[in-house]
Design an enzyme around this catalytic site. Structure first.
Site, short mmCIF file in Angstrom:
data_model
loop_
_atom_site.label_atom_id
_atom_site.label_comp_id
_atom_site.label_asym_id
_atom_site.label_seq_id
_atom_site.Cartn_x
_atom_site.Cartn_y
_atom_site.Cartn_z
N ARG A 1 0.84 -1.21 0.00
CA ARG A 1 0.00 0.00 0.00
C ARG A 1 0.86 1.24 0.00
O ARG A 1 0.58 2.22 -0.69
CB ARG A 1 -0.88 0.02 1.26
CG ARG A 1 -2.04 -0.94 1.20
CD ARG A 1 -2.63 -1.12 2.60
NE ARG A 1 -3.04 0.11 3.21
CZ ARG A 1 -3.01 0.34 4.53
NH1 ARG A 1 -2.62 -0.59 5.36
NH2 ARG A 1 -3.40 1.50 5.00
N SER B 1 -5.61 -3.48 8.72
CA SER B 1 -4.19 -3.48 9.06
C SER B 1 -4.00 -3.36 10.58
O SER B 1 -3.30 -4.16 11.20
CB SER B 1 -3.52 -2.31 8.34
OG SER B 1 -2.24 -2.05 8.86
N LYS C 1 -3.26 -6.86 13.26
CA LYS C 1 -2.03 -6.89 14.09
C LYS C 1 -2.38 -6.96 15.57
O LYS C 1 -1.75 -7.67 16.34
CB LYS C 1 -1.24 -5.60 13.88
CG LYS C 1 -0.30 -5.62 12.72
CD LYS C 1 0.66 -4.46 12.80
CE LYS C 1 0.00 -3.13 12.57
NZ LYS C 1 0.05 -2.62 11.22
#
Ligand code: URA
Length: 433
Positions: free
Chosen positions: A168, A183, A187
């Protein structure tokens, strides 16, 4: 199933199903989908968006693309913290040692710079010797031994995010709500903490430019957190101007050390106290936000937070003599003043322009394989609401290339709008969700 049909479907604004998203994540991580195919799909998602259902599926598949950490061996409630990105954002460096000094375990994985925003890992690595590439066993042992570890994303933690994050960044697809939500939350879920506090930045220097978009992003991430059984609180913070006074890797570390000794700018202080007090609350240490703020201030003034930062640096191989004597950090060759052409009050200080200029000086990456220059960046003396006189110093450019430094002066001047009427200090905390 094949990737071309999935790309065409998203290109034509149709909703992808569970199997299609699962296939994409799995095969991209395994190397069976090439970067050019992934780039086409990411661009289609960027342009056409995703439904909340698609975003949730994407997030959970990305989280499952690698190991999900088991933090159960750590005593106490681990509360993770993450920012959606900004300019001069050194909050993690200041806040997490404070949290650890209060006895709340800190096991945090951070990222590198993305687009025009900086990353905690790049900042930490500007401390000579500091290791951010730490094996999982050692990471957990660090938290058990000293109560804190700050490391980079390991290869096997949400590897889908690791690949997509770099992709990205390289193809200009960072500022997308579903891609940011997946994202961040993939995580956080993989990193194992039961509770999460998110700093959702809003404004010129954030990926979400309006409060309306930031609220939407916050709600998407909160819902995903709840679905994954992770209690999530979002604090919306102002990112119209850079946070604090330093922008650039070692310059921000120095500001963070000063802040840990109690010398904090008003914006930094308010953000640290607010996010910190919600972390304390979720950790089960204190229910009253105002009392939590006092606890945090107490550990700054009694030196415990600073001591914890020193312990963290020693434990991860960093040279603490640099922290004890900040003058030891290598300085950029050219430190050039930015002089104001006008008298009045600062109305605008465009954080994005400052962030892009700091990347141009070398503090961030243009290509993902680029190395960064740790000493360059900016010191900003005047921020929104400040009174300025014609001829006064607005700030300094720290550059290792004189030409780039001179160009940066002009760009920073463009970032400032100075008006005659008095300007109120901005609100730094916008909303809690
Ligand atoms: N932080 C992340 O981890 N991911 C993003 O996409 C943006 C900010």
């Amino acid at each position: 199933m094949n990737i071309q049909t999935i790309i065409e479907k998203k290109r034509d604004k149709k909703e992808l199903n569970n199997e299609e998203i699962k296939y994409f994540v799995k095969e991209y991580v395994n190397g069976n989908i090439q970067d050019y195919h992934a780039a086409a799909l990411v661009m289609a998602i960027y342009l056409n968006g995703m439904t909340d259902k698609e975003t949730t599926i994407l997030t959970l598949e990305m989280a499952k693309s690698g190991e999900i950490l088991d933090l159960s061996k750590i005593r106490g409630t681990v509360v993770d913290k993450h920012s959606t990105g900004g300019v001069g954002d050194k909050i993690t460096l200041i806040l997490m040692p404070i949290i650890a000094s209060l006895g709340i375990p800190v096991a945090k994985m951070s990222g590198r710079g993305l687009g025009f925003t900086g990353g905690t890992i790049d900042k930490l690595e500007s401390i000579p010797g500091f290791k951010t590439d730490v094996a999982m066993k050692k990471f957990i042992a660090n938290v058990q031994n000293i109560g804190i570890s700050l490391i980079g994303q390991t290869a096997n933690l949400a590897p889908a995010d690791k690949k997509l994050y770099a992709l990205r960044d390289a193809i200009g697809c960072v500022e997308s709500m579903p891609l940011i939500a997946s994202s961040v939350m993939s995580k956080k879920i993989a990193a194992g903490a039961e509770k999460i506090v998110l700093d959702v930045t809003v404004g010129n220097g954030a990926f979400m430019k309006t409060e309306e978009d930031a609220i939407k992003l916050a709600n998407i991430m909160k819902n995903i957190g709840n679905l994954a059984n992770r209690e999530t609180v979002c604090v919306l913070t102002n990112m119209e101007e850079p946070v604090g006074y330093a922008v650039g890797n070692s310059l921000e570390v120095k500001e963070a050390v000063e802040a840990l000794k109690g010398n904090m700018q008003e914006d930094v202080k308010e953000i640290v106290l607010t996010i910190g007090s919600y972390i304390v609350k979720l950790a089960g240490i204190g229910n009253n936000i105002e009392e939590n703020k006092s606890m945090i201030l107490e550990n700054i003034s009694n030196g415990k937070a600073y001591k914890k930062f020193l312990e963290l640096v020693v434990n991860q191989g960093g040279d603490i003599t640099f922290i004890e004597d900040l003058e030891k950090f290598e300085k950029a060759k050219y430190i050039l003043p930015i002089i104001s052409d006008k008298s009045g009050y600062v109305k605008v200080l465009e954080a994005e322009r400052i962030g892009r200029e700091s990347v141009a000086l070398g503090a961030g990456r243009i290509r993902k394989e680029d190395s960064i220059d740790k000493s360059v960046g900016f010191i900003l003396n005047k921020k929104i609401g400040s009174k300025v006189e014609r001829g006064c110093i607005l700030g300094y450019v720290h550059a290792n290339d004189e030409e780039k430094g001179k160009l940066a002066i002009e760009e920073v001047k463009k970032a400032y709008e100075i008006v005659e009427e008095k300007v109120d200090m901005p609100k730094y905390i916008l909303e809690i969700i």
